[in-house]
Design a protein around this motif. Structure first.
Motif, PDB file in Angstrom:
ATOM      1  N   GLU A  93       2.569  22.551  46.699  1.00 18.61           N
ATOM      2  CA  GLU A  93       3.464  22.920  47.789  1.00 18.61           C
ATOM      3  C   GLU A  93       4.828  23.287  47.216  1.00 18.61           C
ATOM      4  O   GLU A  93       5.371  22.558  46.390  1.00 18.61           O
ATOM      5  N   ALA A  94       5.370  24.416  47.647  1.00 23.45           N
ATOM      6  CA  ALA A  94       6.700  24.839  47.186  1.00 23.45           C
ATOM      7  C   ALA A  94       7.745  24.082  47.991  1.00 23.45           C
ATOM      8  O   ALA A  94       8.230  24.551  49.018  1.00 23.45           O
ATOM      9  N   ALA A  95       8.094  22.891  47.522  1.00 23.03           N
ATOM     10  CA  ALA A  95       9.014  22.027  48.228  1.00 23.03           C
ATOM     11  C   ALA A  95      10.079  21.515  47.267  1.00 23.03           C
ATOM     12  O   ALA A  95       9.747  21.033  46.177  1.00 23.03           O
ATOM     13  N   SER A  96      11.337  21.598  47.659  1.00 25.01           N
ATOM     14  CA  SER A  96      12.407  21.104  46.796  1.00 25.01           C
ATOM     15  C   SER A  96      12.453  19.579  46.770  1.00 25.01           C
ATOM     16  O   SER A  96      13.095  18.994  45.901  1.00 25.01           O
ATOM     17  N   SER A  97      11.760  18.947  47.687  1.00 26.93           N
ATOM     18  CA  SER A  97      11.771  17.492  47.775  1.00 26.93           C
ATOM     19  C   SER A  97      10.916  16.813  46.708  1.00 26.93           C
ATOM     20  O   SER A  97      11.079  15.620  46.431  1.00 26.93           O
ATOM     21  N   GLY A  98       9.994  17.547  46.094  1.00 22.73           N
ATOM     22  CA  GLY A  98       9.175  16.942  45.051  1.00 22.73           C
ATOM     23  C   GLY A  98       7.956  17.790  44.720  1.00 22.73           C
ATOM     24  O   GLY A  98       7.573  18.684  45.475  1.00 22.73           O
ATOM     25  N   TRP A 146      13.729  18.441  40.908  1.00 22.53           N
ATOM     26  CA  TRP A 146      12.673  17.604  40.331  1.00 22.53           C
ATOM     27  C   TRP A 146      12.122  18.235  39.061  1.00 22.53           C
ATOM     28  O   TRP A 146      12.271  19.441  38.852  1.00 22.53           O
ATOM     29  N   THR A 147      11.514  17.408  38.229  1.00 19.57           N
ATOM     30  CA  THR A 147      10.730  17.880  37.086  1.00 19.57           C
ATOM     31  C   THR A 147       9.410  17.123  37.072  1.00 19.57           C
ATOM     32  O   THR A 147       9.323  15.993  37.565  1.00 19.57           O
ATOM     33  N   GLU A 148       8.370  17.751  36.518  1.00 24.45           N
ATOM     34  CA  GLU A 148       7.036  17.136  36.519  1.00 24.45           C
ATOM     35  C   GLU A 148       6.205  17.744  35.392  1.00 24.45           C
ATOM     36  O   GLU A 148       6.357  18.918  35.060  1.00 24.45           O
ATOM     37  N   ALA A 206       9.632  22.521  36.939  1.00 16.47           N
ATOM     38  CA  ALA A 206      10.892  22.111  37.540  1.00 16.47           C
ATOM     39  C   ALA A 206      11.208  22.919  38.785  1.00 16.47           C
ATOM     40  O   ALA A 206      10.702  24.022  38.989  1.00 16.47           O
ATOM     41  N   CYS A 207      12.076  22.340  39.594  1.00 18.46           N
ATOM     42  CA  CYS A 207      12.660  23.026  40.752  1.00 18.46           C
ATOM     43  C   CYS A 207      14.169  22.903  40.626  1.00 18.46           C
ATOM     44  O   CYS A 207      14.701  21.802  40.430  1.00 18.46           O
ATOM     45  N   ILE A 208      14.863  24.035  40.731  1.00 21.61           N
ATOM     46  CA  ILE A 208      16.314  24.077  40.583  1.00 21.61           C
ATOM     47  C   ILE A 208      16.928  24.777  41.787  1.00 21.61           C
ATOM     48  O   ILE A 208      16.413  25.792  42.255  1.00 21.61           O
ATOM     49  N   LEU A 220      12.122  30.653  46.163  1.00 20.92           N
ATOM     50  CA  LEU A 220      11.787  30.539  47.573  1.00 20.92           C
ATOM     51  C   LEU A 220      12.862  29.724  48.275  1.00 20.92           C
ATOM     52  O   LEU A 220      13.187  28.614  47.832  1.00 20.92           O
ATOM     53  N   ASP A 221      13.441  30.278  49.326  1.00 25.27           N
ATOM     54  CA  ASP A 221      14.427  29.558  50.147  1.00 25.27           C
ATOM     55  C   ASP A 221      15.566  28.985  49.315  1.00 25.27           C
ATOM     56  O   ASP A 221      16.049  27.872  49.582  1.00 25.27           O
ATOM     57  N   GLY A 222      16.004  29.727  48.295  1.00 26.81           N
ATOM     58  CA  GLY A 222      17.148  29.299  47.509  1.00 26.81           C
ATOM     59  C   GLY A 222      16.835  28.364  46.367  1.00 26.81           C
ATOM     60  O   GLY A 222      17.754  27.867  45.698  1.00 26.81           O
ATOM     61  N   TYR A 223      15.547  28.123  46.101  1.00 21.44           N
ATOM     62  CA  TYR A 223      15.149  27.239  45.008  1.00 21.44           C
ATOM     63  C   TYR A 223      14.262  27.991  44.019  1.00 21.44           C
ATOM     64  O   TYR A 223      13.404  28.783  44.416  1.00 21.44           O
TER      65      TYR A 223
END
Length: 203
Positions: free
Chosen positions: A197-202, A167-169, A156-158, A143-146
């Protein structure tokens, strides 16, 4: 193999693998062969393909036992291949595409990789790789390049373009993911569900 299929308009696309035919398109109503990709001596690998359009060409992105593949949807010709293996020749995760970049991941201790296609779409080279998102069979979404998904140990989000880990969780544990309306629906192998939430911030 319990092989998956991809639907492209009136065509049902499958991958029998083998010496003679690698990939096959059949008319989904009659079963008549539309085209066949010449075999490369490789087997199937569970992967459902992704249909993309790039530089005015329509392409199937998929995986065989030992390769990531780009197949011309007009005639079934093999456009490019990139060697990529796991200990069990299993690739269950559908490749992800963005602006000439192809992301592949399969778990089993194998690095996930981002491939870059050349301008003539006849070659793929490695852009980056790591083991942050070593997805086994739960799939990933972009989504949106992530890219979002679960690896063997962490969610994770890459960033697709650079490979940067955002981030990883722990999350709900190893599992599958789908997305809708800016949200991630995360389902663990043990049956736990999370709405994230699909957010690259966390996470």
């Amino acid at each position: 193999y319990a092989e998956s299929v991809t639907i492209d308009g009136n065509n049902l696309i499958c991958m029998p693998g083998g010496k003679k035919v690698l990939c096959l398109a059949l008319d989904k109503k009659t079963g008549t062969q539309v085209w066949a990709t010449e075999g490369i001596g490789d087997a199937a690998a569970y992967c459902s393909g992704a249909i993309v359009e790039y530089k005015s060409r329509r392409m199937l992105l998929t995986m065989s036992a030992k390769y990531a593949l780009g197949i011309d949807l007009k005639n079934g010709n093999l456009m490019w291949k990139f060697g990529y293996t796991t200990p069990y020749d299993v690739h269950a995760t559908t490749p992800v595409f963005m602006d000439g970049l192809v992301y592949i991941t399969s778990g089993y201790g194998t690095e996930d990789k981002c491939l870059k296609l050349n301008d003539t779409l006849d070659k793929a080279t490695e852009a980056w790789s790591h083991k942050v998102l070593d997805n086994h069979h739960g799939g990933v979404v972009m989504l949106d390049g992530y890219i979002y998904g679960a690896g063997e140990k962490k969610w994770a989000c890459i960033e697709m373009k650079t490979g940067k880990t955002m981030w990883t969780e722990d999350g709900v544990g190893k599992g599958s993911v789908t997305s809708a309306d800016g949200m991630l629906y995360c389902l663990s192998e043990k049956g736990n569900v999370a709405l994230v939430e699909a957010a690259s911030s966390g996470y």
